[in-house]
Design a protein around this motif. Structure first.
Motif, PDB file in Angstrom:
ATOM      1  N   SER A   1       0.776  -1.237   0.000  1.00  0.00           N
ATOM      2  CA  SER A   1       0.000   0.000   0.000  1.00  0.00           C
ATOM      3  C   SER A   1       0.808   1.288   0.000  1.00  0.00           C
ATOM      4  CB  SER A   1      -0.962   0.010   1.183  1.00  0.00           C
ATOM      5  OG  SER A   1      -0.232  -0.034   2.385  1.00  0.00           O
ATOM      6  N   GLN A   2       2.000   1.267   0.524  1.00  0.00           N
ATOM      7  CA  GLN A   2       2.780   2.501   0.603  1.00  0.00           C
ATOM      8  C   GLN A   2       4.189   2.249   0.071  1.00  0.00           C
ATOM      9  OE1 GLN A   2       2.756   3.626   4.712  1.00  0.00           O
ATOM     10  NE2 GLN A   2       0.627   4.243   4.697  1.00  0.00           N
ATOM     11  N   PRO A   3       4.742   3.214  -0.627  1.00  0.00           N
ATOM     12  CA  PRO A   3       6.125   3.041  -1.095  1.00  0.00           C
ATOM     13  C   PRO A   3       7.086   3.046   0.092  1.00  0.00           C
ATOM     14  CG  PRO A   3       5.348   5.259  -1.585  1.00  0.00           C
ATOM     15  CD  PRO A   3       4.172   4.485  -1.035  1.00  0.00           C
ATOM     16  N   ILE A   4       8.160   2.315  -0.039  1.00  0.00           N
ATOM     17  CA  ILE A   4       9.182   2.271   1.006  1.00  0.00           C
ATOM     18  C   ILE A   4      10.050   3.517   0.873  1.00  0.00           C
ATOM     19  CG2 ILE A   4      11.199   1.031   1.874  1.00  0.00           C
ATOM     20  CD1 ILE A   4       9.851  -1.531   0.834  1.00  0.00           C
ATOM     21  N   LYS A   5      10.252   4.198   1.969  1.00  0.00           N
ATOM     22  CA  LYS A   5      11.072   5.411   1.973  1.00  0.00           C
ATOM     23  C   LYS A   5      12.501   5.017   2.333  1.00  0.00           C
ATOM     24  CE  LYS A   5       7.138   8.176   3.310  1.00  0.00           C
ATOM     25  NZ  LYS A   5       6.503   8.939   4.376  1.00  0.00           N
ATOM     26  N   ALA A   6      13.391   5.125   1.375  1.00  0.00           N
ATOM     27  CA  ALA A   6      14.769   4.668   1.544  1.00  0.00           C
ATOM     28  C   ALA A   6      15.549   5.483   2.567  1.00  0.00           C
ATOM     29  CB  ALA A   6      15.491   4.683   0.208  1.00  0.00           C
ATOM     30  N   ASP A   7      15.202   6.739   2.745  1.00  0.00           N
ATOM     31  CA  ASP A   7      15.971   7.592   3.645  1.00  0.00           C
ATOM     32  C   ASP A   7      15.507   7.515   5.104  1.00  0.00           C
ATOM     33  OD1 ASP A   7      13.577   8.804   3.004  1.00  0.00           O
ATOM     34  OD2 ASP A   7      14.397  10.834   3.005  1.00  0.00           O
ATOM     35  N   THR A   8      14.488   6.719   5.389  1.00  0.00           N
ATOM     36  CA  THR A   8      13.973   6.596   6.748  1.00  0.00           C
ATOM     37  C   THR A   8      14.682   5.450   7.468  1.00  0.00           C
ATOM     38  OG1 THR A   8      11.806   7.352   6.014  1.00  0.00           O
ATOM     39  CG2 THR A   8      11.913   6.220   8.136  1.00  0.00           C
ATOM     40  N   MET A   9      15.244   5.750   8.626  1.00  0.00           N
ATOM     41  CA  MET A   9      15.898   4.718   9.434  1.00  0.00           C
ATOM     42  C   MET A   9      14.821   3.913  10.164  1.00  0.00           C
ATOM     43  SD  MET A   9      19.116   4.941   8.892  1.00  0.00           S
ATOM     44  CE  MET A   9      19.722   3.907  10.183  1.00  0.00           C
ATOM     45  N   ILE A  10      14.940   2.609  10.130  1.00  0.00           N
ATOM     46  CA  ILE A  10      13.981   1.737  10.796  1.00  0.00           C
ATOM     47  C   ILE A  10      14.583   1.272  12.115  1.00  0.00           C
ATOM     48  CG2 ILE A  10      12.695  -0.423  10.658  1.00  0.00           C
ATOM     49  CD1 ILE A  10      12.661  -0.068   7.642  1.00  0.00           C
ATOM     50  N   SER A  11      13.887   1.559  13.199  1.00  0.00           N
ATOM     51  CA  SER A  11      14.381   1.184  14.523  1.00  0.00           C
ATOM     52  C   SER A  11      13.812  -0.179  14.924  1.00  0.00           C
ATOM     53  CB  SER A  11      13.967   2.231  15.555  1.00  0.00           C
ATOM     54  OG  SER A  11      12.557   2.188  15.731  1.00  0.00           O
ATOM     55  N   GLU A  12      14.383  -0.761  15.949  1.00  0.00           N
ATOM     56  CA  GLU A  12      13.883  -2.033  16.486  1.00  0.00           C
ATOM     57  C   GLU A  12      12.436  -1.894  16.949  1.00  0.00           C
ATOM     58  OE1 GLU A  12      15.163  -5.148  16.700  1.00  0.00           O
ATOM     59  OE2 GLU A  12      16.830  -4.427  15.473  1.00  0.00           O
ATOM     60  N   GLU A  13      12.119  -0.729  17.535  1.00  0.00           N
ATOM     61  CA  GLU A  13      10.748  -0.484  17.996  1.00  0.00           C
ATOM     62  C   GLU A  13       9.764  -0.479  16.836  1.00  0.00           C
ATOM     63  OE1 GLU A  13      11.491   3.195  19.895  1.00  0.00           O
ATOM     64  OE2 GLU A  13      12.100   2.281  21.787  1.00  0.00           O
ATOM     65  N   MET A  14      10.175   0.113  15.690  1.00  0.00           N
ATOM     66  CA  MET A  14       9.317   0.134  14.508  1.00  0.00           C
ATOM     67  C   MET A  14       9.091  -1.281  13.971  1.00  0.00           C
ATOM     68  SD  MET A  14      10.913   3.491  12.612  1.00  0.00           S
ATOM     69  CE  MET A  14       9.880   3.443  11.171  1.00  0.00           C
ATOM     70  N   ILE A  15      10.147  -2.080  13.959  1.00  0.00           N
ATOM     71  CA  ILE A  15      10.033  -3.466  13.494  1.00  0.00           C
ATOM     72  C   ILE A  15       9.107  -4.253  14.408  1.00  0.00           C
ATOM     73  CG2 ILE A  15      11.295  -5.636  13.163  1.00  0.00           C
ATOM     74  CD1 ILE A  15      13.677  -3.898  12.229  1.00  0.00           C
ATOM     75  N   ASP A  16       9.274  -4.088  15.719  1.00  0.00           N
ATOM     76  CA  ASP A  16       8.398  -4.776  16.671  1.00  0.00           C
ATOM     77  C   ASP A  16       6.935  -4.385  16.465  1.00  0.00           C
ATOM     78  OD1 ASP A  16      10.560  -6.078  17.775  1.00  0.00           O
ATOM     79  OD2 ASP A  16      10.747  -4.703  19.481  1.00  0.00           O
ATOM     80  N   ALA A  17       6.684  -3.104  16.247  1.00  0.00           N
ATOM     81  CA  ALA A  17       5.316  -2.627  16.037  1.00  0.00           C
ATOM     82  C   ALA A  17       4.737  -3.203  14.749  1.00  0.00           C
ATOM     83  CB  ALA A  17       5.286  -1.104  15.991  1.00  0.00           C
ATOM     84  N   MET A  18       5.546  -3.259  13.696  1.00  0.00           N
ATOM     85  CA  MET A  18       5.076  -3.832  12.427  1.00  0.00           C
ATOM     86  C   MET A  18       4.771  -5.321  12.572  1.00  0.00           C
ATOM     87  SD  MET A  18       7.233  -1.944   9.406  1.00  0.00           S
ATOM     88  CE  MET A  18       8.845  -1.964  10.162  1.00  0.00           C
ATOM     89  N   GLU A  19       5.640  -6.042  13.293  1.00  0.00           N
ATOM     90  CA  GLU A  19       5.411  -7.475  13.527  1.00  0.00           C
ATOM     91  C   GLU A  19       4.120  -7.692  14.306  1.00  0.00           C
ATOM     92  OE1 GLU A  19       8.950  -8.848  15.456  1.00  0.00           O
ATOM     93  OE2 GLU A  19       9.982  -9.200  13.559  1.00  0.00           O
ATOM     94  N   ASP A  20       3.906  -6.896  15.351  1.00  0.00           N
ATOM     95  CA  ASP A  20       2.685  -7.017  16.152  1.00  0.00           C
ATOM     96  C   ASP A  20       1.445  -6.770  15.304  1.00  0.00           C
ATOM     97  OD1 ASP A  20       4.228  -7.575  18.368  1.00  0.00           O
ATOM     98  OD2 ASP A  20       4.074  -5.554  19.215  1.00  0.00           O
ATOM     99  N   GLU A  21       1.487  -5.719  14.482  1.00  0.00           N
ATOM    100  CA  GLU A  21       0.343  -5.404  13.618  1.00  0.00           C
ATOM    101  C   GLU A  21       0.109  -6.522  12.602  1.00  0.00           C
ATOM    102  OE1 GLU A  21      -1.132  -2.062  10.400  1.00  0.00           O
ATOM    103  OE2 GLU A  21       0.587  -1.619  11.681  1.00  0.00           O
ATOM    104  N   PHE A  22       1.190  -7.056  12.037  1.00  0.00           N
ATOM    105  CA  PHE A  22       1.072  -8.134  11.064  1.00  0.00           C
ATOM    106  C   PHE A  22       0.424  -9.368  11.687  1.00  0.00           C
ATOM    107  CE2 PHE A  22       2.647 -11.892   8.905  1.00  0.00           C
ATOM    108  CZ  PHE A  22       2.329 -11.601   7.589  1.00  0.00           C
ATOM    109  N   LEU A  23       0.879  -9.733  12.868  1.00  0.00           N
ATOM    110  CA  LEU A  23       0.330 -10.914  13.541  1.00  0.00           C
ATOM    111  C   LEU A  23      -1.135 -10.727  13.913  1.00  0.00           C
ATOM    112  CD1 LEU A  23       3.359 -11.965  15.752  1.00  0.00           C
ATOM    113  CD2 LEU A  23       2.507 -13.106  13.695  1.00  0.00           C
ATOM    114  N   LEU A  24      -1.524  -9.523  14.266  1.00  0.00           N
ATOM    115  CA  LEU A  24      -2.925  -9.261  14.582  1.00  0.00           C
ATOM    116  C   LEU A  24      -3.816  -9.412  13.352  1.00  0.00           C
ATOM    117  CD1 LEU A  24      -2.717  -6.157  16.931  1.00  0.00           C
ATOM    118  CD2 LEU A  24      -3.510  -8.443  17.537  1.00  0.00           C
TER     119      LEU A  24
END
Length: 78
Positions: free
Chosen positions: A46-69
């Motif tokens: 749904s959204q383009p990936i922004k190459a200049d945005t740093m992805i933190s561990e917290e962001m990854i955890d939040a994405m994983e939680d949302e995906f599993l839900l």
């Protein structure tokens, strides 16, 4: 306990184990139909990936939680 998931295409129950060759799909047919949908761009990220945005561990955890839900077939039954 054996995990059972619905086939993403036809919703047939699939047992999640090594012998289920096409999991999470019930058959090669359903797998190919889904692949064709991606190839025809019927499914899109749904959204383009922004190459200049740093992805933190917290962001990854939040994405994983949302995906599993939203994708219950990856969650072990309780």
């Amino acid at each position: 306990m054996t995990l059972k998931v619905p086939c993403p295409h036809c919703k047939t129950t699939v047992v999640w184990q090594a012998s289920s060759e096409f999991r999470p799909f019930c058959s090669k047919r359903c797998q190919l139909i889904d692949f064709g949908d991606w190839a025809d761009e019927n499914h899109k990220i749904s959204q383009p990936i922004k190459a200049d945005t740093m992805i933190s561990e917290e962001m990854i955890d939040a994405m994983e939680d949302e995906f599993l839900l939203n994708n219950k077939f990856f969650v072990e039954p309780e």
